[in-house]
Write an enzyme that holds these catalytic residues in place. Sequence first.
Site, mmCIF file in Angstrom:
data_model
loop_
_atom_site.group_PDB
_atom_site.id
_atom_site.type_symbol
_atom_site.label_atom_id
_atom_site.label_comp_id
_atom_site.label_asym_id
_atom_site.label_seq_id
_atom_site.Cartn_x
_atom_site.Cartn_y
_atom_site.Cartn_z
ATOM 1 N N ARG A 72 10.394 13.211 18.573
ATOM 2 C CA ARG A 72 9.885 13.946 17.401
ATOM 3 C C ARG A 72 8.380 13.728 17.247
ATOM 4 O O ARG A 72 7.670 14.637 16.836
ATOM 5 C CB ARG A 72 10.638 13.523 16.148
ATOM 6 C CG ARG A 72 12.070 14.092 16.179
ATOM 7 C CD ARG A 72 12.850 13.751 14.963
ATOM 8 N NE ARG A 72 12.224 14.264 13.749
ATOM 9 C CZ ARG A 72 12.581 13.908 12.530
ATOM 10 N NH1 ARG A 72 13.557 13.037 12.379
ATOM 11 N NH2 ARG A 72 11.973 14.412 11.491
ATOM 12 N N ASN A 73 7.904 12.555 17.584
ATOM 13 C CA ASN A 73 6.454 12.327 17.592
ATOM 14 C C ASN A 73 5.774 13.281 18.570
ATOM 15 O O ASN A 73 4.757 13.894 18.254
ATOM 16 C CB ASN A 73 6.136 10.891 18.029
ATOM 17 C CG ASN A 73 6.285 9.908 16.900
ATOM 18 O OD1 ASN A 73 6.501 10.308 15.765
ATOM 19 N ND2 ASN A 73 6.170 8.633 17.216
ATOM 20 N N ARG A 132 -0.867 4.216 11.717
ATOM 21 C CA ARG A 132 -1.059 5.614 12.082
ATOM 22 C C ARG A 132 -2.477 5.776 12.585
ATOM 23 O O ARG A 132 -3.403 5.167 12.048
ATOM 24 C CB ARG A 132 -0.818 6.514 10.878
ATOM 25 C CG ARG A 132 0.666 6.799 10.658
ATOM 26 C CD ARG A 132 0.939 7.332 9.283
ATOM 27 N NE ARG A 132 0.677 6.324 8.290
ATOM 28 C CZ ARG A 132 0.880 6.502 6.997
ATOM 29 N NH1 ARG A 132 1.339 7.653 6.563
ATOM 30 N NH2 ARG A 132 0.621 5.550 6.141
ATOM 31 N N HIS A 153 0.818 -1.195 0.000
ATOM 32 C CA HIS A 153 0.000 0.000 0.000
ATOM 33 C C HIS A 153 0.861 1.258 0.000
ATOM 34 O O HIS A 153 0.615 2.198 -0.756
ATOM 35 C CB HIS A 153 -0.912 -0.033 1.224
ATOM 36 C CG HIS A 153 -1.848 1.106 1.301
ATOM 37 N ND1 HIS A 153 -3.050 1.110 0.639
ATOM 38 C CD2 HIS A 153 -1.745 2.297 1.946
ATOM 39 C CE1 HIS A 153 -3.652 2.256 0.870
ATOM 40 N NE2 HIS A 153 -2.885 2.989 1.666
ATOM 41 N N LEU A 209 7.914 4.496 15.405
ATOM 42 C CA LEU A 209 7.794 3.742 16.657
ATOM 43 C C LEU A 209 8.170 2.273 16.473
ATOM 44 O O LEU A 209 8.661 1.632 17.400
ATOM 45 C CB LEU A 209 6.369 3.863 17.219
ATOM 46 C CG LEU A 209 6.036 5.248 17.804
ATOM 47 C CD1 LEU A 209 4.609 5.284 18.325
ATOM 48 C CD2 LEU A 209 7.006 5.613 18.920
ATOM 49 N N GLY A 226 5.450 11.477 8.112
ATOM 50 C CA GLY A 226 5.695 10.131 8.644
ATOM 51 C C GLY A 226 4.902 9.068 7.912
ATOM 52 O O GLY A 226 3.803 9.303 7.429
ATOM 53 N N LEU A 254 3.912 1.578 -0.957
ATOM 54 C CA LEU A 254 4.738 1.727 -2.156
ATOM 55 C C LEU A 254 3.908 2.216 -3.340
ATOM 56 O O LEU A 254 4.430 2.815 -4.265
ATOM 57 C CB LEU A 254 5.394 0.384 -2.513
ATOM 58 C CG LEU A 254 6.510 -0.083 -1.588
ATOM 59 C CD1 LEU A 254 7.022 -1.446 -2.026
ATOM 60 C CD2 LEU A 254 7.656 0.925 -1.574
#
Length: 427
Positions: free
Chosen positions: A332-333, A380, A222, A396, A391, A224
């Site tokens: 960073r998240n 996500r 998905h 994670l 992202g 890609l």
Amino acid sequence: MRSIFGKILLWFTGMLVLAVVSFFAVSVLVAPRRTDDRFAGTIALQLDGARLAYEWGGRAELAAFFGRMARQFPGQAYLCDGKGRDLLTGDDRSSLLASAHVPGTHPRGDAPLILTRASEDGRYRIVVVPQPRPDMLTPLPYYAWIPIAIGILCYVLALHLAAPARKLRAIVDRFGRGDLAVRAGFTQKDEFGDLARAFDLMAERIERLVEEQRRLLQDVSHELRSPLTRLGYAIALARTSEDREQGLARIEKDVGRLANLVSGLLEATRGDGERLADTRDVPLDVLVREVADDCRMEADARSCRVALGPMNPVSVRGAGELLRRAVENVLRNAIAHAPAGTTVDVSVQAAAGMAAVSVRDLGPGVPEDQLEAIFRPFFRVEGHRARDAGGVGLGLAIAQRAVVLHQGRISARNAHPGLEVRIDLPA
Ligand SMILES: Nc1ncnc2c1ncn2[C@@H]1O[C@H](COP(=O)(O)OP(=O)(O)O)[C@@H](O)[C@H]1O
Ligand SMILES: [Mg+2]
């Protein structure tokens, strides 16, 4: 013997036959041949009675006495003098006397039961040959039914014992043919129950693993697809449009994205069994401080702040670069989800041989039922997607892999408001 059923049946039958044969041997061969001590009293009385009859009334009285005695004790009785001559008939009974037994001894083999006793003065001897009890062997044919009855019971028992093995085999067969959802679900507490439960546990894990792999493969395809589609358009555009440079720049950007994706994917899914190559002592507090400094600019851009809480000096054994990537991804998240004007709290604490890095923001948090899922590659949270445009959901997963390689644990919990992500590592 290849089946457990046959083995059980064979052993039970063998034991049964042994038990029956021993019972026969004891009851038929030994017990009835052992003369009872009680014979001793009876035969003493018989001797006294016969002697008295003979001395008082001669042969006639003796014959009458034996006649009366025979009614009480069926069999033959003879009164002899000290030399073994029959006092009634005058016959020589010495050979009979020689094969007779004193009561309380064991006659050997299948010799007939002949008992004798001598008077104290040695002048008389009595010989008694009791009639064999005709009912002695009559129960024998009935015994033959016992092995048949028990044999049938054994057969049923063997069937019953071997049944779970057969059932389990059928289940393993089905699992082996690809029905990964099949479970034995035995409730029994014996060895078969244990085996079935072990199988169920294994099946559970394999099914989950296969499911995870399948999902990962789907996610990868998905992820890609969209850059590849865009690449196709960009190439078409570059062919036809005047501004080739702009088209090529787009292609370059998408190729870069694809390369990032693939390297991230490699990093997140590299074999979990692998060990850390060269390890050294990494000062965790120093490392976290550095990462926080590096992220300051990013925080400024989102007009939030990174605040350092307690920073206990603690070292962990491992690969510094992997740990740095883990902490960086988490921080960073937090910055990406922190609302403007808020702070992100970072701390390092050490206790009981463990080090814990905690990163907490005041953002929207994560729905409770997805707190574990966010560590999966490409996962996500719905709605976060648009905001965190850069992202792909690997950060994670990469962090988790690094932490697990260090024998640690990474977890997330909602701190209301915001999310707290904790990394626990052996110090
Ligand atoms: N601090 C956070 N607050 C809220 N949601 C978060 C936070 N950190 C991670 N998430 C959620 O977990 C998902 C997975 O994070 P991650 O693996 O870093 O992927 P990415 O950042 O590329 O989206 C994110 O897409 C986001 O939905
Ligand atoms: Mg991320």
